[in-house]
Design a protein around this motif. Structure first.
Motif, short mmCIF file in Angstrom:
data_model
loop_
_atom_site.label_atom_id
_atom_site.label_comp_id
_atom_site.label_asym_id
_atom_site.label_seq_id
_atom_site.Cartn_x
_atom_site.Cartn_y
_atom_site.Cartn_z
N PHE A 281 41.48 23.44 -3.74
CA PHE A 281 40.28 22.69 -4.05
C PHE A 281 39.39 22.48 -2.82
O PHE A 281 38.41 21.73 -2.87
N GLY A 282 39.75 23.12 -1.71
CA GLY A 282 38.94 23.04 -0.50
C GLY A 282 39.09 21.75 0.28
O GLY A 282 38.25 21.44 1.13
N HIS A 283 40.17 21.00 0.03
CA HIS A 283 40.42 19.75 0.75
C HIS A 283 41.41 19.98 1.88
O HIS A 283 42.43 20.66 1.70
N TYR A 284 41.13 19.40 3.04
CA TYR A 284 41.96 19.60 4.23
C TYR A 284 43.03 18.50 4.29
O TYR A 284 42.75 17.37 4.65
N HIS A 285 44.25 18.86 3.93
CA HIS A 285 45.29 17.86 3.76
C HIS A 285 45.91 17.42 5.09
O HIS A 285 46.14 18.24 5.99
N ILE A 286 46.17 16.13 5.17
CA ILE A 286 46.72 15.52 6.39
C ILE A 286 48.24 15.49 6.25
O ILE A 286 48.78 14.81 5.38
N PRO A 287 48.95 16.23 7.10
CA PRO A 287 50.40 16.30 6.95
C PRO A 287 51.11 15.10 7.57
O PRO A 287 50.50 14.28 8.26
N GLN A 288 52.38 15.03 7.33
CA GLN A 288 53.22 13.93 7.80
C GLN A 288 53.23 13.81 9.34
O GLN A 288 53.52 12.74 9.87
N TYR A 289 52.88 14.86 10.04
CA TYR A 289 53.02 14.90 11.49
C TYR A 289 51.88 14.21 12.22
O TYR A 289 51.85 14.17 13.46
N SER A 290 50.92 13.68 11.49
CA SER A 290 49.81 12.96 12.11
C SER A 290 49.37 11.84 11.17
O SER A 290 49.76 11.79 10.01
N ARG A 291 48.56 10.96 11.71
CA ARG A 291 47.88 9.95 10.91
C ARG A 291 46.40 10.00 11.32
O ARG A 291 46.07 10.23 12.48
N VAL A 292 45.55 9.75 10.34
CA VAL A 292 44.11 9.89 10.55
C VAL A 292 43.40 8.67 9.98
O VAL A 292 43.78 8.16 8.93
N ARG A 293 42.41 8.19 10.69
CA ARG A 293 41.53 7.19 10.11
C ARG A 293 40.10 7.52 10.48
O ARG A 293 39.82 8.30 11.40
N VAL A 294 39.17 6.93 9.75
CA VAL A 294 37.74 7.09 10.00
C VAL A 294 37.21 5.74 10.45
O VAL A 294 37.48 4.72 9.82
N CYS A 295 36.48 5.73 11.56
CA CYS A 295 36.03 4.44 12.10
C CYS A 295 34.53 4.43 12.39
O CYS A 295 33.90 5.48 12.55
N ASP A 296 34.01 3.24 12.46
CA ASP A 296 32.60 3.03 12.82
C ASP A 296 32.41 3.44 14.27
O ASP A 296 33.16 3.01 15.15
N PRO A 297 31.41 4.28 14.59
CA PRO A 297 31.25 4.76 15.96
C PRO A 297 30.88 3.69 16.98
O PRO A 297 31.08 3.88 18.18
N LEU A 298 30.37 2.54 16.52
CA LEU A 298 29.98 1.48 17.45
C LEU A 298 31.09 0.45 17.66
O LEU A 298 31.36 0.03 18.77
N THR A 299 31.76 0.08 16.58
CA THR A 299 32.77 -0.98 16.67
C THR A 299 34.20 -0.44 16.71
O THR A 299 35.12 -1.16 17.06
#
Length: 373
Positions: A281-299
């Motif tokens: 489906f064209g989604h880039y899956h995050i494997p068990q070997y890492s953790r990912v978050r998305v954050c505000d670039p200023l705070t």
């Protein structure tokens, strides 16, 4: 002898299975790595002191309190945690001029990364038992021994048995630069594609250019339906115009008859190492070997799932560098509950942040393509 019990254990986990037990192993591994890095780099201790000097790492949420390294720092400084004799491999992020990230690996960290990559590729469905002709649209590995993209593409040569391997961005000794002879490779591809399945690896822009050349010198080519494309390194065509994975898939289906379901893409950073592979489906899956978050670039505060922000990456596998918590310049959104039914979150969209292009492998390679025959 130096041992890292939990870091080793993380690399042995199943890539797309998530539970509390696995979370705790990951937390312990990150803590193990961070405590080691604090003994090697005084500035990490200074960063911690700046943030009140106290850090309790007991849960996944605590890991984001580890002061992250900004990705550009690794382009200007050689951040190595081990002595030279312990370094098994050094990779760079770019094939031409510009600031280059140096990625260092000791023997054990390199072994972990190889194991991780193999597990991810197999679990995402990129493996096959059918022998193939490999066309590698990347820097010739016999010359580019330290370029990260070539090393990554070499890893993918183990995903299916090899009938032949062609490295297509070649070193021109007379001109002292890499070149891409699109007519030469288009003719060979036409010849070999009639003999069985092929695999295209590497930069999408070069694949696009080769197919454009095939269209000019030959009737449309219909390749074996068991063929596969594994792309990586920036989504632009040979003219530098942006395209999506979906647009690329439609183009390849129209011109060489390859179904979009047989086109995979990998996203990653040389400074991080973990591969993020696209599913059907064209989604880039995050494997068990890492953790990912998305954050505000200023705070640097986390933003909700589905909202855009800067990509913050965590992984404990490499003890040769203090890059276990890395803040990138890429702007992404995350998603959940992919229709492919793989567990965990995935990266839904990716774009470059900032006003200045970061001269990594994809941009350097695009410059070669523009200057080649």
């Amino acid at each position: 002898m130096r041992t890292f019990k939990y870091i080793d254990e993380v690399s042995r986990l199943k890539p797309f299975k998530f539970n509390k037990e696995y979370d705790q192993i990951f937390v312990n591994a990150m803590k193990e790595n961070y405590e080691f890095q604090l003994t090697k780099h005084p500035y990490l201790k200074h960063m911690l002191d700046y943030r009140n000097g106290a850090l309790a790492i007991n849960a996944i949420e605590d890991l984001y309190d580890i002061p992250p390294i900004f990705v550009d720092l690794m382009k200007y400084h050689n951040l190595c945690s081990l002595c030279e004799e312990e370094i098994e491999l050094t990779l760079t992020s770019s094939g031409t001029k510009g600031q280059k990230t140096k990625s260092f690996f000791d023997k054990d960290s390199l072994s972990r990364l190889n194991k991780i990559a193999s597990s991810v590729f197999n679990a995402i469905g990129y493996s096959s038992e059918i022998p193939v002709e490999y066309f590698v649209l990347s820097y010739d590995i016999t010359k580019a021994t330290d370029i990260g993209t070539s090393w990554s593409d070499k890893q993918m040569l183990d995903l299916a048995p090899q009938k032949s391997v062609h490295w297509m961005i070649e070193w021109d000794e007379e001109r002292k630069q890499y070149i891409f002879d699109d007519e030469k490779w288009a003719k060979l591809f036409i010849e070999r594609s009639g003999e069985g399945p092929v695999r295209l690896l590497g930069f999408p822009a070069y694949m696009y250019k080769m197919v454009e050349t095939i269209k000019k010198i030959h009737r449309p080519v219909k390749i074996d339906e068991r063929s596969f494309i594994l792309a990586g390194g920036g989504w632009k065509n040979h003219l530098g115009k942006s395209m999506s994975l979906k647009e690329f898939g439609s183009y390849m289906e129209k011109n060489i008859g390859l179904k979009p379901s047989h086109i995979g893409d990998t996203y990653g950073l040389a400074e991080h190492g973990i591969p993020y592979c696209s599913c059907e489906f064209g989604h880039y899956h995050i494997p068990q070997y890492s953790r990912v978050r998305v954050c505000d670039p200023l705070t640097l505060e986390p933003v909700p799932i589905g909202e855009e922000g800067m990509l913050h990456l965590l992984t404990p596998y490499n003890i040769a560098q203090p890059n276990l918590s890395l803040l990138s310049t890429d702007i992404v959104t995350l998603g959940e509950n992919c229709p492919c039914n793989r567990e965990g979150t995935y990266i839904k969209s990716i774009r470059r942040g900032g006003k200045k292009k970061h001269k990594g492998c994809a941009i350097a390679a695009l410059e070669i393509l523009k200057n080649s025959k």
